[in-house]
Motif scaffolding. Structure first.
Motif, PDB file in Angstrom:
ATOM      1  N   LYS A 122      52.702  37.368 -26.769  1.00 18.66           N
ATOM      2  CA  LYS A 122      51.390  37.523 -27.234  1.00 18.66           C
ATOM      3  C   LYS A 122      50.200  37.090 -26.880  1.00 18.66           C
ATOM      4  N   GLU A 182      57.289  33.892 -28.192  1.00 14.99           N
ATOM      5  CA  GLU A 182      56.332  34.460 -28.745  1.00 14.99           C
ATOM      6  C   GLU A 182      55.228  33.433 -28.553  1.00 14.99           C
ATOM      7  N   ASN A 190      47.934  35.628 -41.782  1.00 17.74           N
ATOM      8  CA  ASN A 190      47.112  35.013 -40.657  1.00 17.74           C
ATOM      9  C   ASN A 190      46.876  33.888 -41.144  1.00 17.74           C
ATOM     10  N   ARG A 197      43.900  33.986 -29.549  1.00 16.48           N
ATOM     11  CA  ARG A 197      45.146  33.872 -30.751  1.00 16.48           C
ATOM     12  C   ARG A 197      45.384  33.038 -31.129  1.00 16.48           C
ATOM     13  N   GLN A 257      48.182  32.071 -34.167  1.00 11.58           N
ATOM     14  CA  GLN A 257      49.200  32.259 -34.350  1.00 11.58           C
ATOM     15  C   GLN A 257      50.090  30.756 -35.442  1.00 11.58           C
ATOM     16  N   LEU A 296      53.466  30.070 -37.075  1.00  8.19           N
ATOM     17  CA  LEU A 296      54.858  30.569 -37.971  1.00  8.19           C
ATOM     18  C   LEU A 296      55.552  29.351 -38.606  1.00  8.19           C
ATOM     19  N   LEU A 349      48.914  33.953 -26.259  1.00 10.50           N
ATOM     20  CA  LEU A 349      48.303  32.794 -27.610  1.00 10.50           C
ATOM     21  C   LEU A 349      48.228  31.856 -27.164  1.00 10.50           C
ATOM     22  N   LEU A 362      49.523  28.113 -30.699  1.00  9.55           N
ATOM     23  CA  LEU A 362      50.670  28.596 -32.232  1.00  9.55           C
ATOM     24  C   LEU A 362      51.087  27.339 -32.423  1.00  9.55           C
TER      25      LEU A 362
END
Length: 357
Positions: A125, A121, A152, A209, A211, A213, A127, A130
């Motif tokens: 992406k 991921e 988000n 960016r 994110q 999870l 990022l 993460l």
């Protein structure tokens, strides 16, 4: 991609065990906690690993963990001269990390989830960061994430009195090289540390960016005795395989999944798994109940033990009452006088000697 594992800190929540050793080397199912993280990282295809160590326990970590050959990795040890925060650890490791993306893994964490999906991921992406989250019942004890209605990530708060959610930071992060500029831009927190949460918030503010999870399976921060025992229980439940290379006499009974190491002797005893017993142990006239881990060179005579962790070289003799929910340190000696209580609970540090009267 590189990896940075943090194995410094003072381990105050696991004292007295950590007065004499690194908390990341305390064993779970007879394997140092730190090694589970290394194995998970290598399983995700990341083999260039830096380990942050402290002046107090760094040599022990290096001696026990080695160059990385046993894991199929190359390990570089990085000395952090003082515990000045997670972001400070990243700053200290900058010469090792260079401009590579990396996973940062707190060395006293255990998770069941595979890291591969999170790694993919992060890469796919492209990022900048993460972060991994897990719902907890006591979010005030952790860094906490605040998400918007679409899921988000809005901000991270370090150990808030009024948590914005119950989603705790797990202690496993993926970063691009942009994290270094964010760390350079932050100031020490009120507790005098460079907080990684502040650096991630800086990335969010800069509209990078970022994110979050959530883990799908269990996560344990093994910083306290009960967490350590729970980690031991889960690992024995899910990963233990029976392998008995010791000597078991005809009067003994071994039931369920039990691993017994080389040159260990089981005499007139009952062992009910899941249980792991190390090498060169002597167990006689004993009952060893489920969810117990016994290190190498342990002597247990006339002992009833369950749901406990006994570290290398400990001796427990004449304690016929049930010992439960206990952690017994390396080379500790525990003996019982004639007057006997009904149940016992212990957390005993290395080189201790206890006589119950």
């Amino acid at each position: 991609m590189k990896a940075l594992i943090l194995s410094g800190g003072k381990g105050t929540r696991l004292r007295p065990l950590t007065y004499t050793g690194a908390k990341q080397l305390v064993p779970v199912a007879n394997k140092p906690i730190l090694w589970y993280g290394i194995e998970a990282i290598v399983a995700a295809g990341i083999t260039d690993i830096g380990i942050i160590i402290s002046p107090e326990t760094g040599e022990e970590v290096k001696q026990k963990t080695g160059s990385g050959d046993r894991f199929g990795a190359e390990i570089t040890y990085i000395l952090q001269d003082k515990p000045a925060g997670l972001a400070h650890a990243v700053k200290t490791a900058r010469p090792f990390l260079g401009d590579s993306p990396f996973i940062m893994y707190l060395g006293d964490n255990l998770i069941a989830d595979d890291l591969n999906n999170f790694r993919d991921e992060f890469k796919n992406k492209q990022l900048d960061a993460l972060v991994l989250l897990r719902s907890v019942s006591n979010p005030s004890a952790f860094g906490v994430a605040e998400l918007d209605d679409q899921g988000n990530l809005i901000r991270l708060v370090e150990k808030p009195q009024n948590p914005p959610s119950n989603l705790a930071l797990v202690g496993i992060y993926f970063f691009a090289q942009t994290i270094h500029q964010a760390i350079d831009a932050i100031q020490p927190s009120a507790r005098g540390e460079l907080e990684i949460t502040d650096a991630i918030d800086m990335l969010i503010t800069q509209q990078k960016r970022v994110q979050a999870l959530q883990l799908q399976d269990w996560w344990l921060d093994t910083g306290k005795k009960n967490d350590l025992l729970e980690a031991n229980r889960i690992i024995l439940d899910t990963r233990l395989e029976s392998l008995q290379t010791g000597v078991i006499d005809s009067r003994s009974q071994v039931i369920g999944r039990v691993a017994i190491g080389n040159n260990s002797q089981i005499i007139n005893s009952t062992i009910r798994g899941p249980v792991v017993i190390g090498e060169n142990c002597h167990i006689e006239n004993a009952f060893i109940g489920p969810y117990t881990s016994i290190g190498n060179q342990v002597h247990l005579i006339d002992t009833d033990l369950e749901h406990s962790v006994v570290l290398e070289g400990a001796r427990i003799i004449g304690v016929e009452q049930r010992i439960v929910d206990s952690v017994i340190g390396q080379r500790a000696k525990l003996e019982l006088a004639p007057q006997r209580p009904k149940a016992l609970r212990f957390m005993i540090g290395d080189d201790s000697q206890v006589e119950l009267v």
